[in-house]
Structure formats: C-alpha cells, structure tokens
Design a protein around this motif. Structure first.
Motif, PDB file in Angstrom:
ATOM      1  N   TRP A   1       0.821  -1.212   0.000  1.00 27.92           N
ATOM      2  CA  TRP A   1       0.000   0.000   0.000  1.00 27.92           C
ATOM      3  C   TRP A   1       0.857   1.265   0.000  1.00 27.92           C
ATOM      4  CZ3 TRP A   1      -1.604  -2.102   5.257  1.00 27.92           C
ATOM      5  CH2 TRP A   1      -1.144  -1.338   6.322  1.00 27.92           C
ATOM      6  N   SER A   2       2.119   1.123   0.424  1.00 23.91           N
ATOM      7  CA  SER A   2       2.987   2.300   0.447  1.00 23.91           C
ATOM      8  C   SER A   2       3.668   2.569  -0.882  1.00 23.91           C
ATOM      9  CB  SER A   2       4.073   2.139   1.515  1.00 23.91           C
ATOM     10  OG  SER A   2       3.492   1.888   2.768  1.00 23.91           O
ATOM     11  N   THR A   3       4.000   1.497  -1.617  1.00 19.43           N
ATOM     12  CA  THR A   3       4.799   1.686  -2.836  1.00 19.43           C
ATOM     13  C   THR A   3       4.150   1.109  -4.090  1.00 19.43           C
ATOM     14  OG1 THR A   3       5.993  -0.413  -2.675  1.00 19.43           O
ATOM     15  CG2 THR A   3       6.900   1.454  -1.439  1.00 19.43           C
ATOM     16  N   GLY A   4       3.130   0.267  -3.918  1.00 20.90           N
ATOM     17  CA  GLY A   4       2.543  -0.416  -5.064  1.00 20.90           C
ATOM     18  C   GLY A   4       3.213  -1.758  -5.348  1.00 20.90           C
ATOM     19  N   TYR A   5       4.281  -2.053  -4.609  1.00 22.91           N
ATOM     20  CA  TYR A   5       5.013  -3.303  -4.826  1.00 22.91           C
ATOM     21  C   TYR A   5       5.125  -4.085  -3.518  1.00 22.91           C
ATOM     22  CZ  TYR A   5       6.500  -0.843  -9.036  1.00 22.91           C
ATOM     23  OH  TYR A   5       6.518  -0.157 -10.211  1.00 22.91           O
ATOM     24  N   PRO A   6       5.286  -5.426  -3.645  1.00 21.27           N
ATOM     25  CA  PRO A   6       5.297  -6.247  -2.427  1.00 21.27           C
ATOM     26  C   PRO A   6       6.646  -6.338  -1.716  1.00 21.27           C
ATOM     27  CG  PRO A   6       5.264  -7.610  -4.393  1.00 21.27           C
ATOM     28  CD  PRO A   6       5.222  -6.206  -4.873  1.00 21.27           C
ATOM     29  N   GLY A   7       7.682  -5.713  -2.224  1.00 19.41           N
ATOM     30  CA  GLY A   7       9.004  -5.813  -1.612  1.00 19.41           C
ATOM     31  C   GLY A   7      10.040  -5.842  -2.713  1.00 19.41           C
ATOM     32  N   ARG A   8      11.306  -6.076  -2.318  1.00 17.72           N
ATOM     33  CA  ARG A   8      12.393  -6.106  -3.304  1.00 17.72           C
ATOM     34  C   ARG A   8      12.360  -4.849  -4.183  1.00 17.72           C
ATOM     35  NH1 ARG A   8      15.080 -11.748  -4.729  1.00 17.72           N
ATOM     36  NH2 ARG A   8      15.891 -11.890  -2.648  1.00 17.72           N
ATOM     37  N   ILE A   9      12.468  -3.735  -3.517  1.00 17.42           N
ATOM     38  CA  ILE A   9      12.353  -2.448  -4.195  1.00 17.42           C
ATOM     39  C   ILE A   9      13.573  -1.579  -3.926  1.00 17.42           C
ATOM     40  CG2 ILE A   9       9.835  -2.312  -4.209  1.00 17.42           C
ATOM     41  CD1 ILE A   9      10.098  -0.628  -1.616  1.00 17.42           C
ATOM     42  N   ARG A  10      13.686  -0.537  -4.733  1.00 21.95           N
ATOM     43  CA  ARG A  10      14.727   0.473  -4.538  1.00 21.95           C
ATOM     44  C   ARG A  10      14.073   1.831  -4.793  1.00 21.95           C
ATOM     45  NH1 ARG A  10      18.903  -1.123  -8.197  1.00 21.95           N
ATOM     46  NH2 ARG A  10      19.917  -2.147  -6.439  1.00 21.95           N
ATOM     47  N   PHE A  11      14.299   2.751  -3.896  1.00 20.27           N
ATOM     48  CA  PHE A  11      13.784   4.109  -4.096  1.00 20.27           C
ATOM     49  C   PHE A  11      14.751   4.900  -4.966  1.00 20.27           C
ATOM     50  CE2 PHE A  11      11.478   2.786  -0.325  1.00 20.27           C
ATOM     51  CZ  PHE A  11      10.222   3.312  -0.539  1.00 20.27           C
ATOM     52  N   ARG A  12      14.210   5.577  -5.956  1.00 19.59           N
ATOM     53  CA  ARG A  12      15.023   6.435  -6.822  1.00 19.59           C
ATOM     54  C   ARG A  12      14.246   7.714  -7.082  1.00 19.59           C
ATOM     55  NH1 ARG A  12      18.570   4.493  -5.229  1.00 19.59           N
ATOM     56  NH2 ARG A  12      20.245   3.297  -6.157  1.00 19.59           N
ATOM     57  N   GLY A  13      14.664   8.809  -6.475  1.00 19.34           N
ATOM     58  CA  GLY A  13      13.881  10.031  -6.588  1.00 19.34           C
ATOM     59  C   GLY A  13      12.484   9.771  -6.051  1.00 19.34           C
ATOM     60  N   ASP A  14      11.473  10.200  -6.805  1.00 17.12           N
ATOM     61  CA  ASP A  14      10.101   9.940  -6.379  1.00 17.12           C
ATOM     62  C   ASP A  14       9.613   8.579  -6.842  1.00 17.12           C
ATOM     63  OD1 ASP A  14       9.795  12.270  -5.043  1.00 17.12           O
ATOM     64  OD2 ASP A  14       8.943  13.363  -6.740  1.00 17.12           O
ATOM     65  N   ASP A  15      10.438   7.879  -7.559  1.00 12.04           N
ATOM     66  CA  ASP A  15      10.024   6.604  -8.121  1.00 12.04           C
ATOM     67  C   ASP A  15      10.447   5.434  -7.243  1.00 12.04           C
ATOM     68  OD1 ASP A  15       8.460   6.096 -10.279  1.00 12.04           O
ATOM     69  OD2 ASP A  15       9.926   6.907 -11.703  1.00 12.04           O
ATOM     70  N   VAL A  16       9.779   4.327  -7.481  1.00  9.26           N
ATOM     71  CA  VAL A  16      10.171   3.093  -6.812  1.00  9.26           C
ATOM     72  C   VAL A  16      10.444   2.072  -7.897  1.00  9.26           C
ATOM     73  CG1 VAL A  16       9.508   1.339  -5.143  1.00  9.26           C
ATOM     74  CG2 VAL A  16       8.589   3.658  -4.936  1.00  9.26           C
ATOM     75  N   ILE A  17      11.610   1.434  -7.808  1.00 10.74           N
ATOM     76  CA  ILE A  17      11.964   0.422  -8.802  1.00 10.74           C
ATOM     77  C   ILE A  17      11.756  -0.950  -8.166  1.00 10.74           C
ATOM     78  CG2 ILE A  17      13.876  -0.539 -10.143  1.00 10.74           C
ATOM     79  CD1 ILE A  17      14.982   2.449  -9.999  1.00 10.74           C
ATOM     80  N   TYR A  18      11.112  -1.823  -8.923  1.00  7.86           N
ATOM     81  CA  TYR A  18      10.783  -3.165  -8.426  1.00  7.86           C
ATOM     82  C   TYR A  18      11.529  -4.171  -9.273  1.00  7.86           C
ATOM     83  CZ  TYR A  18       7.652  -7.278  -7.939  1.00  7.86           C
ATOM     84  OH  TYR A  18       7.123  -8.524  -7.743  1.00  7.86           O
ATOM     85  N   GLU A  19      12.434  -4.881  -8.658  1.00 12.30           N
ATOM     86  CA  GLU A  19      13.225  -5.889  -9.368  1.00 12.30           C
ATOM     87  C   GLU A  19      13.258  -7.146  -8.516  1.00 12.30           C
ATOM     88  OE1 GLU A  19      14.478  -5.943 -12.233  1.00 12.30           O
ATOM     89  OE2 GLU A  19      14.893  -3.887 -12.902  1.00 12.30           O
ATOM     90  N   PRO A  20      12.212  -7.979  -8.611  1.00  9.80           N
ATOM     91  CA  PRO A  20      12.110  -9.083  -7.658  1.00  9.80           C
ATOM     92  C   PRO A  20      13.258 -10.076  -7.730  1.00  9.80           C
ATOM     93  CG  PRO A  20      10.426  -9.249  -9.380  1.00  9.80           C
ATOM     94  CD  PRO A  20      11.062  -7.908  -9.520  1.00  9.80           C
ATOM     95  N   ARG A  21      13.924 -10.164  -8.867  1.00 10.30           N
ATOM     96  CA  ARG A  21      15.011 -11.143  -8.937  1.00 10.30           C
ATOM     97  C   ARG A  21      16.382 -10.522  -8.703  1.00 10.30           C
ATOM     98  NH1 ARG A  21      12.602 -15.969 -10.374  1.00 10.30           N
ATOM     99  NH2 ARG A  21      10.679 -15.666 -11.535  1.00 10.30           N
ATOM    100  N   LEU A  22      16.449  -9.200  -8.780  1.00 16.16           N
ATOM    101  CA  LEU A  22      17.765  -8.560  -8.660  1.00 16.16           C
ATOM    102  C   LEU A  22      18.006  -7.903  -7.307  1.00 16.16           C
ATOM    103  CD1 LEU A  22      18.114  -6.963 -12.209  1.00 16.16           C
ATOM    104  CD2 LEU A  22      19.059  -9.112 -11.336  1.00 16.16           C
ATOM    105  N   ILE A  23      16.938  -7.348  -6.732  1.00 19.68           N
ATOM    106  CA  ILE A  23      17.145  -6.674  -5.453  1.00 19.68           C
ATOM    107  C   ILE A  23      17.122  -7.728  -4.352  1.00 19.68           C
ATOM    108  CG2 ILE A  23      16.333  -4.867  -3.892  1.00 19.68           C
ATOM    109  CD1 ILE A  23      15.286  -3.405  -6.375  1.00 19.68           C
TER     110      ILE A  23
END
Ligand code: SF4
Ligand SMILES: [Zn+2]
Lengths: 422, 547
Positions: free
Chosen positions: A295-317
């Motif tokens: 509910w906070s980021t739109g993603y379930p985890g395995r994320i990286r914050f970049r500026g106002d964006d959130v990057i979701y890379e479930p296999r890399l992060i």
C-alpha cells in the motif's frame, strides 16, 4: 508482568491468539497454546542490553546519531531483515524513501514465490477459517505443515472443528519428503505421498495430467508414486471443497513455477467444485511487511527508491547479492522475531536493530536492541493468509524501544534535505 | 488563526447557496460567522471570480483493505504506461490516492467494502492516505453468523444487536451488503443466486437478508441507508433483479451502489441493452432510494469486488490474463480481475452510455452520487472528465460519436439534453454524499462546519477546471495550490456509534469458537490501531443523539 489470556502470538504466520501465559521472573510460561516457537519466544527474559557503537556501550541517543551519520553518508543503503510489525514496516519504508535505499525482507526470494506466481497467473485462495470449516481434502505440498507452523494441525486441520463437514473426517495428504507429524484420529486422516523435493513439481504435473485425463509419458513418471497420485486425483474430483497448501520454504529453487502450477491447478478445479490455495507464509512478519509495502509503494518488496520513483526488481534486489557484490555501502538490519535469523557479518558499515543482540557473533558499527512486538510493545501483525491482523499486546514493562521508534529517530537525525513524501 | 476567503462565487447546496458572491471566514479549522467589522484576518485569499465549494466526498471508492493490495500485486505499476488519464495506474498507493484526490478538491474518501475481520488492517492502510478524511462500510450478509441467525428465525432485535456490535468492533460508518447470501452460496458451490433464490446451506433468500439488514440499519438509527451491491452484477437482463431490490425494503431507505453495473437489459442482436430508463423512472418515483453510478471510462483498470461468485464468472475476461478469487474467513469473499474497457467494444461503449443515462435520467441530484466505483468502472482520477461529460452536452455527444457505432444506436444518450450545472455538481460530489452519510459538519460551508474547502478557476473546459483545484483547505489548512501539494495533514476516521445489548457477545463467542481461527477478544479494532501512530484520529457520530 501479569498473567494474560487470549494472547496473540507474533512468532509465526499462523497467528494463534489463544495463548494463556503465566508470568515468571525469567519470562512467560505458556499454560495454553504452547509450541516450540511460542515457548521460546515468550519464554525469553526481559532484555537489559544496551546499545553499542563500534563495540562499546553507548546511549540510545549516541547510537541513533551514529546510525544517522552512517546512513547520511551512504549512497546505496540497504534495509533488510524487516521482520517487524506494521508500525516498524511503515517506519522502515519512510527511512528507505528518505535515504533512497533498497529493501529486501530476510526471506528474500523464498517469500516471493507466491507473489511471482500471482503476477503470472493469479490464483484462487482460501483462508485459515475457511479451510478449517470447509475443506474435506487438504493437500500439503512440500511440507507437513507443522515444520512451518507448529500448531497448524491443532488449530486448523483437526477435523472435529469443521463447521460444514457434518462429522465427516478430514483427509490430509502430504506430498513431499516429510512425513506427517501427527497420527490419525477419528476426525483426521493422514496420507503421505513420499517423493523427494526435486520430484514434487513432477508429481504435481502428473496429478494435473491425471485430473485432466491427459496422456502421461511412462518415462517421465517411472520414478513417481503414480498409483497414489491416481487415487488422489479421483478423490480430488469427488470432494465439494478442497484446499491446496504449500510451504514456501519447501518448494525448491524454482518454487515460483511450482506455486504457479498449484494456483492454475486450483483455478481449473473450480470449474466443477470449490477449491482454494493457501501459502503457509508470513513467518518473520513477511506478510506484514508485504502488505505495508504494497500500500505504500505499489510493490510487495524487493524495491529500490530512486527520486520519487520506486523500482521493483524481484530477482535482482536481493540482499545477499547486494552485500556480496559490494553494490550496497551501508546495511540496516531490522528485527528478527525469533532470533534464529540474524545477519551475517557485513563488509560495509552496518546498523543492526534486533531484540537478540547477544546472539550476534560479530560487531556491527551500530547495534541497537529493540523490543519484540507482542511481548515488549503493542502493534499489529498480519497472518499468513493476508486477511486477518492480530492486535499484538505489550505484556511487560520493557526497556527496549520499538523498531518504529528507533527508525523514526534515525530519520529525524539525518542531515536535512528537501521534503520526503511518505 | 483567522482566515478570510474573500469574494468567491459560492456553491453550497446544503445552505441553498447557488453561485452567490460571499466571504467565508475560518478560525481554527472551522468555518465561522463573519466576525465584527474590526476583526483582522491573519490571512486573506482574494477569490474574486473563483468557484468555491466544500471539499469533495467520495462515498464509494476502494482505497483500503486486502483486495486493493491484491489488485496492486496483480497489476503492478509497471503497467502504468498503459493507463490513460493517470500517471499512477489504476490502483495507486495510499500516498498517491491522497494526493490525487486532494488535487481535485476532494477531502474525504470512504471504503465501501470493508471485510469486518480485515478492519484493523484496512484502517491502517487508509491511515496512510494523506489529507483525506476516511471511513469504512462494514460488509455483512454473507457471514455465517448472520445467515445462521436468519436460518433460525432470530428476532430482529438480535440482528440489530449484531449489526451494532459489528459497527463498533470495526469502527465503521455504515453497513454494506454484497450479493446478499450469494458469496456464501458460492462457497457451497452454487454459481448463481437471484434475489428470491435460497442459499443452499441456510435456506435463506437474498431478499430476506436485504429486508433484515435494511431494517437493522434503520432501527439502529444509522443515517446511511443500507449500501446494497445487489445480485447479478454485470449480468445482461439484471434490470429485473435491480428493480426488485429497490422494492425489497418496503419503503425503508436503501442505497444501490454502482447502479450502472445493474442496469442491463437483454434486447437487441447482442442480447445486451440499456435499462437505465426504467430504473431512473423507478428512482424518480421512490424517495427512499438513493444510488451511486459506478461510471465506466475507457482504458485499463482492475476490477475488485467482494462478489467472488460473479468475479469468478467474469474471469475469462481478465486482461491481462491473471486473476484472483478468494473465500474469506466465513465472512465474505473477493474477486480481482484486471480489465480493459474499450470504446470500440459494443458492450463497454454501452456500459459507458448507460452510466451517463442514469446520471441524466435521475432527476433529484441529492439521491445520485458521482462515482466510478474506483477502480471498477475507472480510476477516480477520471472524475474531472466525467464532470465535463455531465456539464457539457456537445462534448458528451462528440465523445459518443467516437464509440462503437452499434452502441451509439442502442442508447438514447444523444437526445438527452440535460447538462448539470455547478450547483448540481456540488450536490453529487459533496453535499449529497455528506447528507447520505450523516456527516453534518462536512460537505457544506455553513458556520460551525469543518473548513474543508475547494476553490476552482472557471474556464470553458470543465475537465481542466476540476482536474486541478486552485486552492484546497483541509480543516482550515491550505494543502493544495494549483493542483500541487503544499502541506500535509492526515484527516480523521469517521465512525458510527450505536448501542446494543452486550448479551450478543455470548452468541458471538460461541460462534467464534466454532467458526473462526481467531478469538472474539482479539477481533475488535482498538482505538490505538488507528490513533497510535500519532496522526490518525477517530471521530464518532452518535446515532441515538441525532434522532
Ligand atoms: S503456531 Fe505459530 S502463532 Fe501459533 S503459538 Fe506457535 S509460533 Fe505462535
Ligand atoms: Zn465498489
């Protein structure tokens, strides 16, 4: 410390809330609802450990400001562990956003099998109470249940508790290397379809073929317990309500593909009868963090914050990979509900918040003891089925702060920057 | 602090103010009467030529609870690029939800399908929505406890006690029923259930559930009429069920939600037609019925509903091809199916037209609420576009001329001349929902009310006007300027305080022991679950006191 009843337990994703505890000097003894995990969790004495900076005892203020300094200098911080309650998860997300960090729960990719399967096929699911009341037949895939959730049989599978089975016994079939950990009763019949972990996906594939009356290649099935699977398939067609349950840890390297196979199997079984899938997830607060992160980021985890964006890379992060490859330059570890998952020695500046500082066999730059949600402070945790949350209680006067308080103090101590947004 | 909003053109239907130039004074978060001539405001906003309304109130928007997170999982923001009209995708985060609503001048959102056992977590999720006030409608009518009571012919008083207990335990504002008895029937493998069909296990009809719950809501004194998502969602020919539902409460107030999805006939070559006209006519003749529309807009979205029975039936339409349905904790269920509405699809284009026909066909704006059933018909971010469709007939007819040709022929939208004016827009987006909810101090600009105020700059393009409010005040604090966030606040959680005989807990305790994997003691939301983070705040409304 007082005696307490109807106590919710934070120590696994089953979320029992029927514990009766008796206070003693060293911790709580469990009068009702004991299991190997809850006994250890509630039995621990109150901690008086002090914060440490570079190995030396320090005040909480000094430790917080040291942590803020390290994080303020980091360019690629990592927040991991993340075994905490809703408030701790919220605070971790705020800190990660502000420091542009990566986040990965300690369960890593194992905790993501269900998510990846969902993002590929979706599914059809059921919850603990539905399973308890309706399921005539339960498949436990890759687990006997109790290895993940010690009281699963007593609280959920025991057939005498089923409101809609009209006294019929429940059948539970374990598919995988583990044998059932309970014996038959009048209301609960166990069956074991024994096969090694690496054969579980093939067994499920064969089961699907049998259910769909597709031809099977003899060579591919020669090692599989085909007679038992064929009997199971015909039994599966008969029941009005069934459940397919898996323990994420027992599914092997490509668990997401197996979960997807299970979910599509459940989906197709619903064309005729009612079935639901259920993951025995949520240990170490994995479900709690997943819900808050969604509910906070739109993603379930395995994320990286970049500026106002959130990057979701479930296999890399992947916390382990980020640490071993040197792509992170500061590690923050939060939580560890049971103390048997703690971070290994990190080669980068490290800040460890844990209720179990004495179990750490190395010295991080900053070590801050925290309380256990549900024992030292109140909070909310989310059960494995994502639907029910538990009102965790504060059971004793604790010297140790909640993870959320420490994280918010670190956040407040960071060097000033423009406004953050969560 | 004393603030003056000087000389704006005010639309406040609660006070009957229709476009009059007025000053509005605000002190400590409240609107006040004009102070004496020597009062010196610390802050003055010159609003000459601007439109001034109370903050918008969305009475039906899915912004909290497990199914919203399921939608986020199924349709992660990587699909953002495919979504029209919105930067952030059909299912935004809690943070984005608050920002996007605030930007449009909205200051309150209500989650209409709160699963009682999920209440704590849903409130905590909504607690992370900035700016907005919030609240929930607790779902009943498929829970085994109620159906068991009905099967046993329990007295209405006992049902009332239970409904009241649920409102208290979940800190909710109203009661909703979804596919009465049908979600439960699906768990017993029944695939369809009409109003007068019975649940296979309990032998109870949907009609019985409706009658009992609407009576309970009325007898408890809950202002908000029972919120009804009736049977046969999205099924061609469901007009009969919908008309029957509106009549089922025997004159007791009833609110039909996302009416568009329930206004379908079976005429024409495609076996799918608009039944908006007879439904609007019924509403026009029956004061006890209120509705929200659930307008469809074209583009990618994700449908989320407690109606597991019909969402399961809709799964072949999933786009992209992944979907989830669930049975939930002996209380209800849910179904999450991503969907793309296309203007070149006959059915989708007609759905779009049917929603507009309903808006234009129901005469009394106080009984129609502007919704897209976010995100089911479309994202709430499409409201400015929808407002323009309602206010600007030539724009509407232009848009109509670009949709599926046979759908154009199947609707009489082109001939509907009505255009909403600003006063009516203020009714359907703030004053009407506030009145239906019983929020006396929101949705209006009367002295004593909360200073939730939206200021817009008029122009030819109403979509642009309502896209970015010029100024938004939340409890007197300026939070948005020219559509951009300038300050943060967290709003409050509204809930309805009702009374009941505590004896109901004895039966509930027994039911929890036999049905739940959780005890009764740990079920109710604690005030600290909402307020413990230091920014949430509960505001209780007392039913008895108001009646
Ligand atoms: S099974 Fe899990 S939740 Fe239940 S008592 Fe044991 S550790 Fe606690
Ligand atoms: Zn809805």
């Amino acid at each position: 410390m007082d005696n307490a009843r109807n106590v919710p337990c934070p120590f696994c994703g089953l979320g029992c809330d029927d514990l009766a505890l008796r206070a003693s000097d060293s911790g709580f003894a469990i009068e009702h609802g004991a299991c190997v995990r809850s006994r250890a969790g509630f039995g621990q004495p109150p901690s008086s450990a002090k914060a440490r900076v570079n190995g030396a005892e320090a005040s909480l203020d000094a430790a917080v400001s040291q942590a803020a300094g390290l994080l303020g200098e980091a360019r690629e911080p990592l927040l991991t562990g993340l075994a905490t309650d809703v408030a701790g998860s919220r605070a971790a997300l705020r800190l990660a956003q502000r420091t542009q960090a990566s986040m990965d729960h300690l369960h890593g990719i194992g905790g993501f099998q269900g998510v990846l399967a969902m993002q590929s096929s979706g599914g059809m699911s059921t919850t603990m109470s539905e399973l308890r009341n309706r399921a005539e037949l339960v498949l436990l895939v890759g687990t006997n249940g109790v290895d993940v959730m010690p009281r699963l049989t007593e609280r959920v599978l025991e057939g005498s508790q089923a409101a809609f089975l009209d006294g019929k016994p429940r059948e539970v079939v374990v598919i995988g290397p583990q044998a059932p950990d309970a014996s038959d009763s009048e209301q609960l019949h166990w069956q074991h379809i024994d096969c090694p972990v690496y054969d579980v996906p093939y067994a499920i594939g064969a089961l699907r073929c049998l259910l769909e009356e597709r031809d099977l290649d003899d060579a591919a099935t020669s090692d599989l317990p085909m007679t038992a699977l064929a009997e199971l398939a015909s039994r599966m067609r008969e029941v009005d309500y069934g459940a397919v349950v898996w323990g994420p840890a027992g599914l092997g390297a490509h668990g997401d593909l197996l979960v997807e196979a299970l979910q599509t199997l459940v989906q197709s079984l619903n064309a005729e009868k009612r079935w639901g899938g259920l993951a025995l997830a949520g240990n170490e607060s994995a479900t709690t963090f997943e819900e808050v992160c969604l509910w906070s980021t739109g993603y379930p985890g395995r994320i990286r914050f970049r500026g106002d964006d959130v990057i979701y890379e479930p296999r890399l992060i992947d916390a382990g990979r980020l640490l071993s490859s040197g792509t992170t330059d500061c590690m923050v570890w939060i939580g560890g509900m049971e103390g048997d998952h703690l971070p290994g020695k990190a080669e980068v500046p490290s800040i460890v918040l844990t209720p179990y500082p004495e179990r750490l066999d190395w010295q991080p730059d900053v070590l801050i003891p925290i309380g256990v949600p549900g024992l030292d402070h109140a909070g909310t945790s989310v059960r494995s089925d994502h639907v029910v949350s538990l009102p965790l209680r504060s059971l004793r006067d604790s010297q140790q702060p909640a993870a959320a308080d420490v994280l918010d103090r670190i956040l407040a101590g960071l060097p000033a920057r423009e406004t953050s947004s969560c | 602090m004393l603030t003056l909003l000087r000389g704006g053109t005010v639309y406040d239907p609660v006070q009957g103010i229709n476009g009059e130039v007025r000053d509005i004074w605000v002190r400590d978060g409240r609107i006040i009467d004009a102070p004496g001539a020597d009062a010196e405001p610390q802050q003055t906003y010159e609003l000459r030529g601007k439109i001034v309304m109370a903050g918008g109130i969305d009475m039906h928007t899915h912004v909290g609870g497990g199914k919203v997170n399921i939608a986020r999982t199924l349709l992660p923001p990587e699909l953002r690029a495919e979504v029209e009209d919105s930067l952030r995708g059909p299912v935004p985060t809690a943070w984005e939800t608050g920002l996007e609503y605030a930007r449009m001048g909205y200051t309150a959102v209500f989650e209409p399908a709160l699963l009682p056992v999920n209440a704590r977590l849903a409130h905590q999720e909504m607690g992370d929505i900035p700016i907005m006030d919030k609240g929930g409608f607790a779902m009943l009518g498929n829970d085994d406890f109620l159906l068991k009571l009905l099967a046993a012919d329990a007295p209405q008083a006992q049902i009332n006690d239970y409904v009241s207990w649920i409102l208290q335990a979940t800190r909710c504002m109203a009661i909703k029923v979804v596919n009465p008895g049908g979600i439960n029937a699906f768990k017993f493998n029944q695939r369809k259930m009409d109003l007068d069909e019975t649940n296979p296990y309990y032998g109870v009809t949907g009609r019985r559930v409706l009658e009992t719950l609407s009576t309970a809501v009325q007898e408890l004194g809950v202002p908000k009429p029972l919120h009804v998502h009736t049977c046969n969602l999205g099924v061609p020919g469901n007009v009969e069920t919908t008309l029957a539902t509106m009549g089922a409460t025997g004159g007791v107030p009833v609110h039909l939600t996302h009416l568009q999805f329930h206004s379908y006939g079976t005429e024409g070559d495609m076996g799918f037609s608009s039944a908006a006209a007879p439904i609007a006519e019924y509403i026009n003749g029956h004061d006890n019925v209120s509705v929200d529309v659930g307008q469809v807009m074209f583009g990618q979205t994700c449908t989320i509903s407690a109606d597991a029975m019909l969402q399961y039936a809709a799964h072949p339409h999933a786009n992209p091809k992944r979907w989830l349905a669930a049975d939930l904790e002996c209380e209800a269920g849910c179904g999450v199916v991503p969907f793309k509405y296309r203007d070149k699809s006959f059915v989708n284009a007609l759905q779009w037209a049917i929603g507009l026909e309903l808006f234009l066909g129901v005469n009394d704006p106080w009984r129609v609420v502007l919704t897209t059933d976010h995100p089911n018909g479309a994202s709430f971010t499409s409201y400015p576009h929808l407002i323009r469709l309602l206010m600007d007939r030539s724009f509407r007819n232009d848009r109509l001329s670009s949709v599926h040709a046979e759908a154009q022929a199947a609707t009489h939208l082109a001939s509907m001349e009505r255009e909403y004016d600003l006063y009516e827009i203020a009714v359907i987006t703030r004053s009407g929902p506030a009145r239906l909810l019983g929020l006396t101090e929101r949705g209006n600009l009367a002295p004593g009310s909360a200073a939730d105020i939206a200021v817009y700059t008029p122009g030819d393009d109403w979509e642009a006007v309502f896209r970015d409010a010029s100024l938004v005040f939340k409890d007197g604090t300026l939070v948005v300027r020219d559509g951009k966030l300038v300050d943060i606040s967290w709003g409050v959680t509204h809930w309805m305080q009702t009374e009941h005989d505590a004896g109901i807990e004895t039966s509930l305790d027994e039911h929890f022991r036999s049905h739940y994997a959780m005890g009764l003691a740990n079920y109710p939301v604690r005030d600290d679950d909402i307020e413990g983070d230091g920014r949430g705040k509960l505001v209780a409304y007392s039913c008895r006191r108001e009646r």
